[in-house]
Design a protein around this motif. Sequence first.
Motif, mmCIF file in Angstrom:
data_model
loop_
_atom_site.group_PDB
_atom_site.id
_atom_site.type_symbol
_atom_site.label_atom_id
_atom_site.label_comp_id
_atom_site.label_asym_id
_atom_site.label_seq_id
_atom_site.Cartn_x
_atom_site.Cartn_y
_atom_site.Cartn_z
ATOM 1 N N ALA A 24 -23.511 9.276 -15.630
ATOM 2 C CA ALA A 24 -23.600 8.511 -14.375
ATOM 3 C C ALA A 24 -22.360 7.647 -14.181
ATOM 4 O O ALA A 24 -22.397 6.661 -13.441
ATOM 5 C CB ALA A 24 -24.857 7.660 -14.379
ATOM 6 N N LEU A 25 -21.261 8.018 -14.839
ATOM 7 C CA LEU A 25 -20.011 7.235 -14.737
ATOM 8 C C LEU A 25 -20.255 5.751 -15.004
ATOM 9 O O LEU A 25 -19.704 4.875 -14.337
ATOM 10 C CB LEU A 25 -19.339 7.437 -13.370
ATOM 11 N N ALA A 27 -22.788 3.936 -14.375
ATOM 12 C CA ALA A 27 -23.501 3.163 -13.338
ATOM 13 C C ALA A 27 -24.362 2.124 -14.041
ATOM 14 O O ALA A 27 -25.021 2.388 -15.051
ATOM 15 C CB ALA A 27 -24.339 4.089 -12.474
ATOM 16 N N LYS A 59 -12.602 7.882 -17.855
ATOM 17 C CA LYS A 59 -12.843 8.224 -16.439
ATOM 18 C C LYS A 59 -13.423 7.049 -15.655
ATOM 19 O O LYS A 59 -13.146 6.887 -14.467
ATOM 20 C CB LYS A 59 -13.789 9.433 -16.364
ATOM 21 N N ALA A 63 -18.941 2.822 -12.295
ATOM 22 C CA ALA A 63 -18.873 3.217 -10.876
ATOM 23 C C ALA A 63 -19.815 2.383 -10.013
ATOM 24 O O ALA A 63 -20.150 2.790 -8.913
ATOM 25 C CB ALA A 63 -19.168 4.697 -10.724
ATOM 26 N N ASP A 66 -26.393 0.969 -10.099
ATOM 27 C CA ASP A 66 -26.976 2.311 -10.054
ATOM 28 C C ASP A 66 -27.635 2.536 -8.689
ATOM 29 O O ASP A 66 -28.696 1.984 -8.403
ATOM 30 C CB ASP A 66 -27.993 2.480 -11.188
ATOM 31 N N LYS A 68 -28.968 5.206 -7.403
ATOM 32 C CA LYS A 68 -30.244 5.951 -7.403
ATOM 33 C C LYS A 68 -31.398 5.028 -7.803
ATOM 34 O O LYS A 68 -32.507 5.150 -7.307
ATOM 35 C CB LYS A 68 -30.143 7.146 -8.353
ATOM 36 N N ILE A 84 -29.421 -8.478 -9.289
ATOM 37 C CA ILE A 84 -28.039 -8.723 -9.668
ATOM 38 C C ILE A 84 -27.942 -10.027 -10.468
ATOM 39 O O ILE A 84 -27.532 -9.991 -11.612
ATOM 40 C CB ILE A 84 -27.041 -8.760 -8.468
ATOM 41 N N PHE A 105 -12.503 4.424 -12.890
ATOM 42 C CA PHE A 105 -13.126 3.726 -11.767
ATOM 43 C C PHE A 105 -13.750 2.394 -12.179
ATOM 44 O O PHE A 105 -14.508 2.329 -13.147
ATOM 45 C CB PHE A 105 -14.240 4.591 -11.154
ATOM 46 N N PRO A 131 -16.737 -0.487 -2.657
ATOM 47 C CA PRO A 131 -17.099 0.462 -1.600
ATOM 48 C C PRO A 131 -18.524 0.304 -1.074
ATOM 49 O O PRO A 131 -19.045 1.207 -0.422
ATOM 50 C CB PRO A 131 -16.943 1.811 -2.324
HETATM 51 N N1 CAA Z 1 -24.954 5.003 -9.175
HETATM 52 C C1 CAA Z 1 -25.643 6.068 -9.620
HETATM 53 N N2 CAA Z 1 -25.072 7.219 -9.983
HETATM 54 C C2 CAA Z 1 -23.730 7.313 -9.872
HETATM 55 C C3 CAA Z 1 -22.950 6.245 -9.407
HETATM 56 C C4 CAA Z 1 -23.616 5.044 -9.060
HETATM 57 N N3 CAA Z 1 -22.961 3.949 -8.643
HETATM 58 N N4 CAA Z 1 -21.658 6.623 -9.394
HETATM 59 C C5 CAA Z 1 -21.637 7.883 -9.847
HETATM 60 N N5 CAA Z 1 -22.887 8.300 -10.150
HETATM 61 C C6 CAA Z 1 -23.297 9.619 -10.646
HETATM 62 C C7 CAA Z 1 -23.231 10.660 -9.566
HETATM 63 O O1 CAA Z 1 -24.400 10.622 -8.759
HETATM 64 C C8 CAA Z 1 -23.124 11.916 -10.396
HETATM 65 O O2 CAA Z 1 -24.395 12.232 -10.897
HETATM 66 P P1 CAA Z 1 -24.948 13.774 -10.831
HETATM 67 O O3 CAA Z 1 -24.004 14.532 -11.724
HETATM 68 O O4 CAA Z 1 -26.323 13.648 -11.365
HETATM 69 O O5 CAA Z 1 -24.845 14.192 -9.427
HETATM 70 C C9 CAA Z 1 -22.271 11.485 -11.572
HETATM 71 O O6 CAA Z 1 -22.367 10.052 -11.626
HETATM 72 C C10 CAA Z 1 -20.811 11.833 -11.417
HETATM 73 O O7 CAA Z 1 -20.371 11.317 -10.173
HETATM 74 P P2 CAA Z 1 -19.595 12.207 -9.079
HETATM 75 O O8 CAA Z 1 -20.027 13.629 -9.161
HETATM 76 O O9 CAA Z 1 -19.747 11.538 -7.765
HETATM 77 O O10 CAA Z 1 -18.098 12.068 -9.640
HETATM 78 P P3 CAA Z 1 -16.740 12.167 -8.811
HETATM 79 O O11 CAA Z 1 -15.650 12.175 -9.838
HETATM 80 O O12 CAA Z 1 -16.801 13.262 -7.800
HETATM 81 O O13 CAA Z 1 -16.655 10.787 -7.965
HETATM 82 C C11 CAA Z 1 -16.852 8.392 -7.691
HETATM 83 C C12 CAA Z 1 -16.527 9.581 -8.650
HETATM 84 C C13 CAA Z 1 -15.780 8.320 -6.608
HETATM 85 C C14 CAA Z 1 -16.821 7.137 -8.543
HETATM 86 C C15 CAA Z 1 -18.230 8.610 -7.040
HETATM 87 O O14 CAA Z 1 -19.166 8.905 -8.048
HETATM 88 C C16 CAA Z 1 -18.743 7.424 -6.278
HETATM 89 O O15 CAA Z 1 -18.326 7.192 -5.152
HETATM 90 N N6 CAA Z 1 -19.698 6.663 -6.860
HETATM 91 C C17 CAA Z 1 -20.336 5.548 -6.203
HETATM 92 C C18 CAA Z 1 -19.417 4.342 -6.133
HETATM 93 C C19 CAA Z 1 -20.105 3.206 -5.401
HETATM 94 O O16 CAA Z 1 -20.470 3.312 -4.248
HETATM 95 N N7 CAA Z 1 -20.289 2.072 -6.104
HETATM 96 C C20 CAA Z 1 -20.921 0.904 -5.535
HETATM 97 C C21 CAA Z 1 -22.378 0.905 -5.921
HETATM 98 S S1 CAA Z 1 -23.281 -0.387 -5.109
HETATM 99 C C22 CAA Z 1 -22.972 -1.789 -5.997
HETATM 100 O O17 CAA Z 1 -22.295 -1.765 -7.002
HETATM 101 C C23 CAA Z 1 -23.612 -3.075 -5.490
HETATM 102 C C24 CAA Z 1 -23.122 -4.305 -6.149
HETATM 103 O O18 CAA Z 1 -22.312 -5.029 -5.618
HETATM 104 C C25 CAA Z 1 -23.611 -4.698 -7.433
#
Ligand code: CAA
Length: 258
Positions: A24-25, A27, A59, A63, A66, A68, A84, A105, A131
């Motif tokens: 989940a990178l 997460a 990597k 990210a 979470d 999901k 949070i 990331f 993002p």
């Molecule tokens: N939450 C849950 N799962 C995540 C995740 C996240 N934030 N980021 C990545 N993952 C998961 C993906 O769903 C994927 O899982 P599956 O293989 O089961 O589909 C796996 O990690 C690998 O991710 P990608 O296939 O998307 O990898 P990529 O190399 O193509 O892209 C990325 C990498 C650009 C980081 C992309 O994963 C991404 O955009 N992630 C979300 C980033 C994001 O929006 N973060 C903000 C979250 S909200 C937050 O953080 C609120 C706060 O202020 C506290």
Amino acid sequence: MAYEMILAEIQGRVGVITLNRPKALNALCDQLMTELGEALRAYDADPAVGAIVVTGSEKAFAAGADIKEMKDRDFPAVYFDDFIGKRWEDVLRIQKPVIAAVAGFALGGGCELAMMCDLILAADNAKFGQPEINLGIIPGAGGSQRLTRAIGKSKAMEMILTARMMDAAEAERANLVARVVPVADLLPEALKMGEKIASLSAPSVAMAKEAVNAAFETTLTDGVRLERRLFHSLFATEDQKEGMAAFAEKRKPAFRHR
Ligand code: CAA
């Protein structure tokens, strides 16, 4: 303590916590943040540890929160859980210096976690971003405040309003990170920095950290007053006597409170 989503290991006098949820990178789900808080508190209490490094994989540092796990939560759930705040702010209560060693990331909560640490050391492949706007939310772990204080209003606005990521070189120019190193050198450099800090007098290290962090929380007058009082209080330590005597005697200090 057995952890599932992090690795925790003492290397020399540095406690190294590796976020370890590669699928989940890294997460930052509730369990990971709970484990991180426990590991941080354990190292803070351990006299064998003088500094802490938090890192991720090549990597991804993390990210973000979470998506999901939180996607079906509603307002009362996040509000009454203080989502949070409750699990995420442990790092702010740690007295020993916490170095974020960031490769890949560092997005959303990942960037915010790095900014909650005392300093960020970045690999040359690091990418920072807030993002959340793409998800119909805004940063929720201090990003709008800490990023703005670190890099200024226009850059923070741009990143938070458009979700543009910042690479390591730009992050260094913008003062978000202390230094950029080749990705292969990230952990060795973080460990070297941690060892240097751990070799010094622990009370002065903790108070230096407290004083610098106060610059983000208070007015200049109150911050300088706090600094002065902390400075005065260090004259009550044996390490101050030892540090200054060693200088005068042209020898290395043997700090006791390490
Ligand atoms: N939450 C849950 N799962 C995540 C995740 C996240 N934030 N980021 C990545 N993952 C998961 C993906 O769903 C994927 O899982 P599956 O293989 O089961 O589909 C796996 O990690 C690998 O991710 P990608 O296939 O998307 O990898 P990529 O190399 O193509 O892209 C990325 C990498 C650009 C980081 C992309 O994963 C991404 O955009 N992630 C979300 C980033 C994001 O929006 N973060 C903000 C979250 S909200 C937050 O953080 C609120 C706060 O202020 C506290």
